[in-house]
Design a protein around this motif. Structure first.
Motif, PDB file in Angstrom:
ATOM      1  N   THR A  31       3.287  10.926  -5.715  1.00 26.75           N
ATOM      2  CA  THR A  31       2.760   9.892  -6.223  1.00 26.75           C
ATOM      3  C   THR A  31       5.229   9.356  -6.535  1.00 26.75           C
ATOM      4  O   THR A  31       5.090   7.582  -5.940  1.00 26.75           O
ATOM      5  N   ILE A  32       5.869  10.149  -7.600  1.00 24.86           N
ATOM      6  CA  ILE A  32       7.185   9.422  -7.990  1.00 24.86           C
ATOM      7  C   ILE A  32       7.919   9.224  -6.983  1.00 24.86           C
ATOM      8  O   ILE A  32       8.664   8.310  -6.755  1.00 24.86           O
ATOM      9  N   VAL A  33       7.706   9.787  -5.230  1.00 21.39           N
ATOM     10  CA  VAL A  33       8.419   8.961  -4.095  1.00 21.39           C
ATOM     11  C   VAL A  33       7.993   7.952  -3.544  1.00 21.39           C
ATOM     12  O   VAL A  33       8.569   6.882  -2.953  1.00 21.39           O
ATOM     13  N   LEU A  34       6.993   7.191  -3.713  1.00 18.90           N
ATOM     14  CA  LEU A  34       6.456   6.049  -3.955  1.00 18.90           C
ATOM     15  C   LEU A  34       7.691   5.394  -3.109  1.00 18.90           C
ATOM     16  O   LEU A  34       7.149   4.320  -2.351  1.00 18.90           O
ATOM     17  N   VAL A  35       7.409   4.915  -4.977  1.00 18.82           N
ATOM     18  CA  VAL A  35       8.798   3.809  -4.657  1.00 18.82           C
ATOM     19  C   VAL A  35      10.732   3.972  -3.863  1.00 18.82           C
ATOM     20  O   VAL A  35      10.846   3.152  -4.019  1.00 18.82           O
ATOM     21  N   GLY A  36      10.058   4.753  -3.458  1.00 19.94           N
ATOM     22  CA  GLY A  36      11.712   5.313  -2.344  1.00 19.94           C
ATOM     23  C   GLY A  36      11.753   4.615  -1.399  1.00 19.94           C
ATOM     24  O   GLY A  36      13.044   5.914  -0.883  1.00 19.94           O
ATOM     25  N   VAL A  37      10.624   4.395  -1.014  1.00 22.87           N
ATOM     26  CA  VAL A  37      10.638   4.429   0.976  1.00 22.87           C
ATOM     27  C   VAL A  37      11.397   3.328   1.418  1.00 22.87           C
ATOM     28  O   VAL A  37      12.051   3.947   2.270  1.00 22.87           O
ATOM     29  N   ASP A  38      11.191   2.439   0.589  1.00 25.42           N
ATOM     30  CA  ASP A  38      13.076   1.296   1.098  1.00 25.42           C
ATOM     31  C   ASP A  38      13.842   2.175   0.358  1.00 25.42           C
ATOM     32  O   ASP A  38      15.043   2.041   1.435  1.00 25.42           O
ATOM     33  N   ALA A  39      14.337   2.641  -0.047  1.00 24.67           N
ATOM     34  CA  ALA A  39      15.572   3.706  -0.329  1.00 24.67           C
ATOM     35  C   ALA A  39      16.144   4.458   1.378  1.00 24.67           C
ATOM     36  O   ALA A  39      17.396   5.039   1.314  1.00 24.67           O
ATOM     37  N   LEU A  40      14.913   5.501   0.838  1.00 24.60           N
ATOM     38  CA  LEU A  40      14.865   6.374   2.003  1.00 24.60           C
ATOM     39  C   LEU A  40      14.648   5.592   3.381  1.00 24.60           C
ATOM     40  O   LEU A  40      15.689   6.423   4.344  1.00 24.60           O
ATOM     41  N   GLU A  42      16.422   2.697   4.598  1.00 24.80           N
ATOM     42  CA  GLU A  42      18.203   2.145   4.806  1.00 24.80           C
ATOM     43  C   GLU A  42      19.502   3.643   4.678  1.00 24.80           C
ATOM     44  O   GLU A  42      20.201   3.845   5.270  1.00 24.80           O
ATOM     45  N   ARG A  43      18.443   4.697   4.084  1.00 29.47           N
ATOM     46  CA  ARG A  43      19.495   5.887   4.247  1.00 29.47           C
ATOM     47  C   ARG A  43      19.926   6.339   4.998  1.00 29.47           C
ATOM     48  O   ARG A  43      20.123   6.584   6.129  1.00 29.47           O
ATOM     49  N   PHE A  44      18.908   6.860   6.029  1.00 32.34           N
ATOM     50  CA  PHE A  44      18.620   7.185   7.497  1.00 32.34           C
ATOM     51  C   PHE A  44      18.538   6.695   8.332  1.00 32.34           C
ATOM     52  O   PHE A  44      17.664   7.784   9.518  1.00 32.34           O
ATOM     53  N   ASP A  45      18.461   5.527   8.086  1.00 31.10           N
ATOM     54  CA  ASP A  45      18.027   4.301   9.206  1.00 31.10           C
ATOM     55  C   ASP A  45      16.873   4.353  10.102  1.00 31.10           C
ATOM     56  O   ASP A  45      16.452   4.801  11.406  1.00 31.10           O
ATOM     57  N   ALA A  46      15.568   4.282   8.953  1.00 29.11           N
ATOM     58  CA  ALA A  46      14.619   4.405   9.546  1.00 29.11           C
ATOM     59  C   ALA A  46      12.924   3.944   9.353  1.00 29.11           C
ATOM     60  O   ALA A  46      13.394   3.115   8.250  1.00 29.11           O
ATOM     61  N   GLN A  52       7.354   7.422   6.027  1.00 28.44           N
ATOM     62  CA  GLN A  52       6.140   7.391   5.282  1.00 28.44           C
ATOM     63  C   GLN A  52       5.880   9.586   5.642  1.00 28.44           C
ATOM     64  O   GLN A  52       5.342   9.792   4.293  1.00 28.44           O
ATOM     65  N   TRP A  53       6.307   9.887   5.714  1.00 27.88           N
ATOM     66  CA  TRP A  53       5.640  11.096   6.518  1.00 27.88           C
ATOM     67  C   TRP A  53       6.237  12.325   5.109  1.00 27.88           C
ATOM     68  O   TRP A  53       5.727  13.443   5.252  1.00 27.88           O
ATOM     69  N   VAL A  54       7.432  11.327   4.637  1.00 25.75           N
ATOM     70  CA  VAL A  54       7.872  12.288   3.276  1.00 25.75           C
ATOM     71  C   VAL A  54       7.027  12.618   2.446  1.00 25.75           C
ATOM     72  O   VAL A  54       6.746  14.048   1.717  1.00 25.75           O
ATOM     73  N   THR A  55       6.301  11.267   2.262  1.00 25.97           N
ATOM     74  CA  THR A  55       4.827  11.499   1.356  1.00 25.97           C
ATOM     75  C   THR A  55       4.249  12.130   2.174  1.00 25.97           C
ATOM     76  O   THR A  55       3.004  13.535   1.123  1.00 25.97           O
ATOM     77  N   THR A  56       3.363  11.890   3.060  1.00 29.21           N
ATOM     78  CA  THR A  56       2.521  12.438   3.774  1.00 29.21           C
ATOM     79  C   THR A  56       2.515  14.423   4.461  1.00 29.21           C
ATOM     80  O   THR A  56       1.651  14.731   4.590  1.00 29.21           O
TER      81      THR A  56
END
Length: 468
Positions: A31-40, A42-46, A52-56
């Motif tokens: 669950t810790i990565v859920l709040v990092g979606v925006d940061a990821l 922006e970082r990977f231009d995705a 969301q596949w980082v969590t899935t």
């Protein structure tokens, strides 16, 4: 006759602390990565869907690995299996922090999930073996607190990390925990010997169960984007593969997970209680953040603070259970816990009446106390009444159902919420309130199942049921 120790001494608490570090990493990382979606993003231009596949990917890997954890512990020994999983999880965390692209990050998260799926069941089996039947209940009352805290504190911890550092620290935070867990395990965790006789790996069962679970969870998580052809096909295929596994498991001598376990009281009813608990906890943790950030306009940090009372309640509940779990009927504790969860859920059915933040916090506090009174007694029923040789397989089955319960609860709430948002139109608060009526219904189902749990225990009864 050899007496069985009943006092939880310092050595056992050290063992429990070490083993809970692994569970803490695995459950928090879901669950810790859920709040990092925006940061990821922006970082990977995705896109958000790609990120969301980082969590899935992590979740799919977890449900794929859980069924094999029992066989691994039987084949290589419990402590060796657990320590290897911790080391692999720590290495995968480092690789995630160093990921140079989104596909690489997803691949490393899958590796992390494969290790994370082994940690809770392997740790619980080791702890049950070390504690013995007379002490496992009191230890579980504390250890079972960790899975209840992760959906509450995961996003809060993620928000705190991103407020002070960059996204790699969402994964790098696991490094010192993993290293400490491996070093402590060599000194504090008794070695779980391999099972007598080497049981062959159930290849056919693995090809049906693990992929079937992964496909089913993929379908359930895809439902959040709408009930289209893809999730329907995935759910149908997943269910078909699981049915085929059950038929195979009933015929096989040593299946990966024995379906016959669920037909033996009290295992079947205990499993149902864990599924419903997982669905209720994760379903609520899916709905409330959406409501608070969407309808109420709170920030991620403020939302995490408002959700924190559930963790406080879980801590209070675990302390209470620790004091009475050896003297009170498991059914009594679970029924009280279910009643408290119902009381704590009821106010959320009135969200459209501008429910104050104080009322939300109080309801979550009550829910936390109730959830803690369900999980530990239910696991104690199983672990205190099953022979030690079957502990790894039983732990694997229980954790599998708990994971599926969380996925089922989240998917169900996503479908219900989407339908009610369409029906309610300009009144989103009413749609969320409608969805919580479904959560309350899940709690009622859990209460009906809890009435089938065992009555007050006796030494004679424990002896009779020890070969469950």
């Amino acid at each position: 006759m050899v007496s069985t120790p009943t006092k939880v001494d310092a050595a056992l608490w050290r063992t429990a602390f070490t083993l809970v570090l692994g569970t803490f990493m695995a459950t928090l990382d879901s669950t810790i990565v859920l709040v990092g979606v925006d940061a990821l993003t922006e970082r990977f231009d995705a896109s958000a869907t790609e990120v969301q596949w980082v969590t899935t990917g992590y979740l799919l890997a977890v449900v794929t690995a859980v069924p094999a954890s029992g066989w691994l512990a039987d084949r290589f020994g419990g402590r060796r299996t657990w320590m290897t999983a911790v080391a692999l999880f720590t290495l995968a965390s480092l690789l995630c922090a160093l990921a140079w692209s989104l596909p690489a990050l997803i691949a490393f998260r899958v590796l992390q999930g494969l290790a994370g799926g082994v940690l809770p069941p392997a740790g619980q089996a080791l702890l049950a073996r070390a504690a013995g039947r007379e002490r496992i209940g009191r230890v579980l009352a504390v250890v079972a607190l960790v899975p209840l805290l992760s959906p509450v504190f995961g996003p809060l911890a993620g928000g705190a990390i991103l407020g002070a550092a960059d996204w790699p620290w969402l994964f790098a935070v696991n490094l010192p925990i993993g290293v400490a867990a491996v070093l402590l395990a060599r000194r504090t965790v008794p070695a779980g010997p391999p099972a007598e006789g080497r049981t062959p790996f159930d290849v056919r069962g693995a090809l049906l169960l693990s992929p079937g679970l992964a496909v089913l969870v993929l379908g359930l998580t895809s439902v959040e984007d709408g009930l289209s052809a893809l999730p329907v096909a995935a759910i149908t295929l997943g269910v078909a593969m699981l049915v085929a596994f059950v038929l195979h498991g009933l015929r096989a001598r040593t299946p990966l997970v024995d379906p016959r376990l669920f037909a033996r009281p009290p295992f079947g009813v205990a499993a149902l209680a864990l599924v419903v608990l997982g669905a209720s906890v994760f379903g609520t943790m899916f709905l409330l953040p959406l409501f608070l950030q969407g309808a109420r306009g709170l920030s991620a940090w403020d939302t995490g603070l408002l959700l924190a009372p559930q963790g406080v309640g879980a801590a209070v509940g675990s302390l209470a259970v620790n004091r009475v779990i050896t003297t009170t009927s498991p059914r009594t504790l679970v029924l009280i816990g279910v009643a408290l969860v119902a009381v704590g859920t009821a106010p959320f059915t009135q969200l459209h009446h501008d429910l104050p933040d104080l009322a939300i916090a109080a309801a979550l506090l009550v829910r936390g106390v109730g959830a803690a009174m369900i999980g530990a007694p239910v696991m104690n029923i199983v672990y205190s009444r099953i022979e030690q040789a079957r502990l790894p397989r039983a732990a694997s089955a229980l954790n599998l159902l708990s994971t599926l319960g969380g996925s089922l609860g989240t998917a169900t709430m996503a479908v219900v919420l989407q339908a009610r948002l369409t029906a309610r139109g300009p009144d989103p608060a009413a749609a969320f309130a409608d969805a919580f009526w479904v959560v309350l219904g899940l709690v009622v189902i859990g209460a009906l199942g809890a009435t089938r749990l065992p009555r007050p225990r006796s030494p004679e009864h424990d002896k009779d049921t020890a070969d469950v």
